[in-house]
Every structure is written in C-alpha cells, then in structure tokens.
Scaffold this motif. Structure first.
Motif, PDB file in Angstrom:
ATOM      1  N   LYS A  88       0.848  -1.141  -0.108  1.00 29.73           N
ATOM      2  CA  LYS A  88      -0.067  -0.023  -0.070  1.00 29.73           C
ATOM      3  C   LYS A  88       0.962   1.391   0.048  1.00 29.73           C
ATOM      4  N   VAL A  89       2.215   1.173   0.517  1.00 27.65           N
ATOM      5  CA  VAL A  89       3.119   2.363   0.448  1.00 27.65           C
ATOM      6  C   VAL A  89       4.416   1.882   0.031  1.00 27.65           C
ATOM      7  N   PRO A  90       4.461   1.959  -1.428  1.00 24.90           N
ATOM      8  CA  PRO A  90       5.737   1.522  -2.071  1.00 24.90           C
ATOM      9  C   PRO A  90       6.786   2.525  -2.236  1.00 24.90           C
ATOM     10  N   TYR A  91       6.221   3.867  -2.028  1.00 25.64           N
ATOM     11  CA  TYR A  91       7.132   4.836  -2.049  1.00 25.64           C
ATOM     12  C   TYR A  91       8.007   5.055  -0.820  1.00 25.64           C
ATOM     13  N   ALA A  92       7.785   4.403   0.373  1.00 20.56           N
ATOM     14  CA  ALA A  92       8.235   4.808   1.494  1.00 20.56           C
ATOM     15  C   ALA A  92      10.166   4.893   1.506  1.00 20.56           C
ATOM     16  N   ARG A  93      10.623   3.902   0.633  1.00 21.48           N
ATOM     17  CA  ARG A  93      11.953   3.976   0.499  1.00 21.48           C
ATOM     18  C   ARG A  93      12.674   5.060  -0.261  1.00 21.48           C
ATOM     19  N   VAL A  94      11.688   5.538  -1.381  1.00 19.44           N
ATOM     20  CA  VAL A  94      12.006   6.756  -2.083  1.00 19.44           C
ATOM     21  C   VAL A  94      11.932   8.181  -1.346  1.00 19.44           C
ATOM     22  N   HIS A  95      11.111   8.106  -0.472  1.00 24.11           N
ATOM     23  CA  HIS A  95      11.082   9.497   0.200  1.00 24.11           C
ATOM     24  C   HIS A  95      12.182   9.457   1.244  1.00 24.11           C
ATOM     25  N   ASN A  96      12.599   8.153   1.833  1.00 29.05           N
ATOM     26  CA  ASN A  96      13.587   8.281   2.909  1.00 29.05           C
ATOM     27  C   ASN A  96      14.894   8.329   2.649  1.00 29.05           C
ATOM     28  N   GLU A  97      15.120   7.976   1.308  1.00 31.02           N
ATOM     29  CA  GLU A  97      16.478   7.981   0.714  1.00 31.02           C
ATOM     30  C   GLU A  97      16.540   8.992  -0.234  1.00 31.02           C
ATOM     31  N   GLY A  98      15.615   9.303  -1.191  1.00 31.24           N
ATOM     32  CA  GLY A  98      15.847  10.288  -2.261  1.00 31.24           C
ATOM     33  C   GLY A  98      16.125   9.510  -3.561  1.00 31.24           C
ATOM     34  N   GLU A  99      15.728  10.115  -4.413  1.00 33.02           N
ATOM     35  CA  GLU A  99      16.047   9.229  -5.713  1.00 33.02           C
ATOM     36  C   GLU A  99      15.716   9.977  -6.779  1.00 33.02           C
ATOM     37  N   GLN A 100      16.356   9.746  -8.130  1.00 37.86           N
ATOM     38  CA  GLN A 100      15.845  10.259  -9.313  1.00 37.86           C
ATOM     39  C   GLN A 100      14.724   9.541  -9.856  1.00 37.86           C
ATOM     40  N   ILE A 101      13.689  10.127 -10.269  1.00 40.29           N
ATOM     41  CA  ILE A 101      12.447   9.187 -10.757  1.00 40.29           C
ATOM     42  C   ILE A 101      12.242   9.655 -12.190  1.00 40.29           C
ATOM     43  N   SER A 102      12.253   8.373 -13.019  1.00 43.46           N
ATOM     44  CA  SER A 102      12.267   8.559 -14.509  1.00 43.46           C
ATOM     45  C   SER A 102      10.864   7.757 -14.844  1.00 43.46           C
ATOM     46  N   ARG A 103      10.078   8.678 -15.684  1.00 45.14           N
ATOM     47  CA  ARG A 103       8.965   8.419 -16.222  1.00 45.14           C
ATOM     48  C   ARG A 103       8.951   8.056 -17.621  1.00 45.14           C
ATOM     49  N   THR A 104       8.609   7.007 -18.382  1.00 40.22           N
ATOM     50  CA  THR A 104       8.766   6.840 -19.780  1.00 40.22           C
ATOM     51  C   THR A 104       7.441   7.567 -20.404  1.00 40.22           C
ATOM     52  N   ALA A 105       7.835   7.682 -21.803  1.00 38.14           N
ATOM     53  CA  ALA A 105       6.549   8.451 -22.466  1.00 38.14           C
ATOM     54  C   ALA A 105       5.241   7.341 -22.509  1.00 38.14           C
ATOM     55  N   LYS A 133       4.782  12.813 -22.366  1.00 34.57           N
ATOM     56  CA  LYS A 133       6.204  13.001 -22.801  1.00 34.57           C
ATOM     57  C   LYS A 133       6.950  12.136 -21.633  1.00 34.57           C
ATOM     58  N   ALA A 134       8.225  11.679 -21.735  1.00 33.73           N
ATOM     59  CA  ALA A 134       9.057  11.157 -20.739  1.00 33.73           C
ATOM     60  C   ALA A 134       9.457  12.358 -20.099  1.00 33.73           C
ATOM     61  N   TYR A 135       9.784  12.003 -18.849  1.00 35.34           N
ATOM     62  CA  TYR A 135      10.377  13.200 -18.087  1.00 35.34           C
ATOM     63  C   TYR A 135      10.892  12.392 -16.693  1.00 35.34           C
ATOM     64  N   SER A 136      11.831  13.258 -16.091  1.00 36.38           N
ATOM     65  CA  SER A 136      12.573  12.811 -14.939  1.00 36.38           C
ATOM     66  C   SER A 136      12.927  13.752 -13.818  1.00 36.38           C
ATOM     67  N   TYR A 137      12.600  13.446 -12.740  1.00 38.97           N
ATOM     68  CA  TYR A 137      12.932  14.548 -11.675  1.00 38.97           C
ATOM     69  C   TYR A 137      13.454  13.808 -10.243  1.00 38.97           C
ATOM     70  N   ASN A 138      14.223  14.829  -9.722  1.00 38.52           N
ATOM     71  CA  ASN A 138      14.856  14.499  -8.481  1.00 38.52           C
ATOM     72  C   ASN A 138      13.922  14.506  -7.200  1.00 38.52           C
ATOM     73  N   MET A 139      13.685  13.203  -6.817  1.00 36.45           N
ATOM     74  CA  MET A 139      12.927  13.584  -5.280  1.00 36.45           C
ATOM     75  C   MET A 139      13.815  13.631  -4.270  1.00 36.45           C
ATOM     76  N   PRO A 140      13.757  14.714  -3.417  1.00 36.78           N
ATOM     77  CA  PRO A 140      14.737  14.897  -2.605  1.00 36.78           C
ATOM     78  C   PRO A 140      14.522  14.095  -1.300  1.00 36.78           C
ATOM     79  N   GLN A 141      15.633  13.779  -0.656  1.00 33.37           N
ATOM     80  CA  GLN A 141      15.568  13.065   0.600  1.00 33.37           C
ATOM     81  C   GLN A 141      14.678  13.884   1.798  1.00 33.37           C
ATOM     82  N   ARG A 142      13.861  13.019   2.123  1.00 34.12           N
ATOM     83  CA  ARG A 142      12.959  13.391   3.271  1.00 34.12           C
ATOM     84  C   ARG A 142      13.080  12.557   4.329  1.00 34.12           C
TER      85      ARG A 142
END
Length: 175
Positions: A93-110, A143-152
């Motif tokens: 239900k909460v797959p995003y926990a690690r991404v918020h805790n560690e920060g990561e670059q998220i890439s989305r495909t078109a 379109k494809a895009y990416s962004y940096n999720m800052p570490q929180r």
C-alpha cells in the motif's frame, strides 16, 4: 554461608540479565518507532529539516508526506530480539517509503492513454471527466520526464534517537 550467598547472588543476576534481555529490545523498538513517527510532525530528522517543497507542488489535501497517514502507519518494528532490533516502513500500500526516506531520481517513460473520455469544455468543471466515451477524439500522450525526489529522511541512525534510548534504558534500570 558465603558459598550459599554467592549462589543466590548469581541466581539473582541471571534472572536480572534474562529480564533485561527481554525488556531492552522492546524499549529500543518502541522508542525508535515513536521517534520515526515524530519526524513527520517536526518535518526534520536528527535536527536536519526536510528540503522545501517545489513551488510547482500543489497538494490536493493534507501536507506533503502526511496526506493519508499510510506512510506513518506503515512504520513498525521489524525484528526484535536480544541481539538485533530493526524497524521497517512501507508495504504494498506504501511502495514509495524508500524513495522518500533515501531520495532518488524518478524517471517516467512516455505513455499514452489507451481510452478516451469526455471532458467538460467550459464552466466550473472545465477539464474534469464526464460520463461516457466519445469516439473520433484524440487520446492523451505524456512525454518522458525525470525529476529528483529530494531525501526527506524519517528513519535511520540518529544521535537524538540514541540519546533517547539511553535515557529510557537508564530510567528502566533505576526502577
């Protein structure tokens, strides 16, 4: 007499050590989980505040990281034993926990929507979906895009946490 006293003393410390081994890991787990949950209220971890939100971020409800409380509620003890204490967060239900805790670059495909829906063209509901499907309309392409999720960070090693654990263990042993 001294031999009997020594046996009683050894029995006392054996019982004390067993009781201590059972209680201390629980104290550590409870203190850590309490501290991790407080990170969401303070919006900082170990005295380091979380990065500011993007100016483009417009929350629909709640605040960042506390919209549904699913992330906070997913924090729980992992392994609690005399030799190891761990905490964990996240679930299906909460797959995003690690991404918020560690920060990561998220890439989305078109991608494209494979279905078409009616949208209101004017008024208060402009852009929102209507019931039904319309044929001979264009689908949506992203379109494809990416962004940096800052570490929180909200979990991990922390000096403040270690100090709290030591205080609680000392107060437990004094009692």
């Amino acid at each position: 007499m001294s031999n009997q006293f020594q046996i009683q003393l050894e029995n006392f410390f054996a019982r004390f050590n067993q009781h201590f081994d059972e209680a201390v890991p629980t104290i550590i787990a409870e203190t850590a989980n309490e501290y991790y949950r407080e990170s969401f209220v303070k919006k900082s971890f170990d005295g380091k505040p979380w990065p500011a939100l993007s100016k483009n971020y417009k929350p629909k409800r709640g605040t960042m990281m506390v919209r549904s409380a699913n992330l906070i509620n997913s924090i729980r003890p992992g392994v609690v034993s005399p030799s190891l204490v761990t905490s964990r967060a996240g679930s299906t239900k909460v797959p995003y926990a690690r991404v918020h805790n560690e920060g990561e670059q998220i890439s989305r495909t078109a991608r494209s929507e494979t279905f078409m829906r009616n949208r209101y063209k004017a008024g208060n509901k402009k852009g929102k979906f209507k019931r039904g499907a319309t044929y001979n309309t264009k689908g949506y392409t992203f379109k494809a895009y990416s962004y940096n999720m800052p570490q929180r960070q909200f979990m991990g090693h922390a000096k403040e946490l270690n100090q709290r654990i030591v205080k609680r263990i000392i107060s437990y042993t004094i009692l």
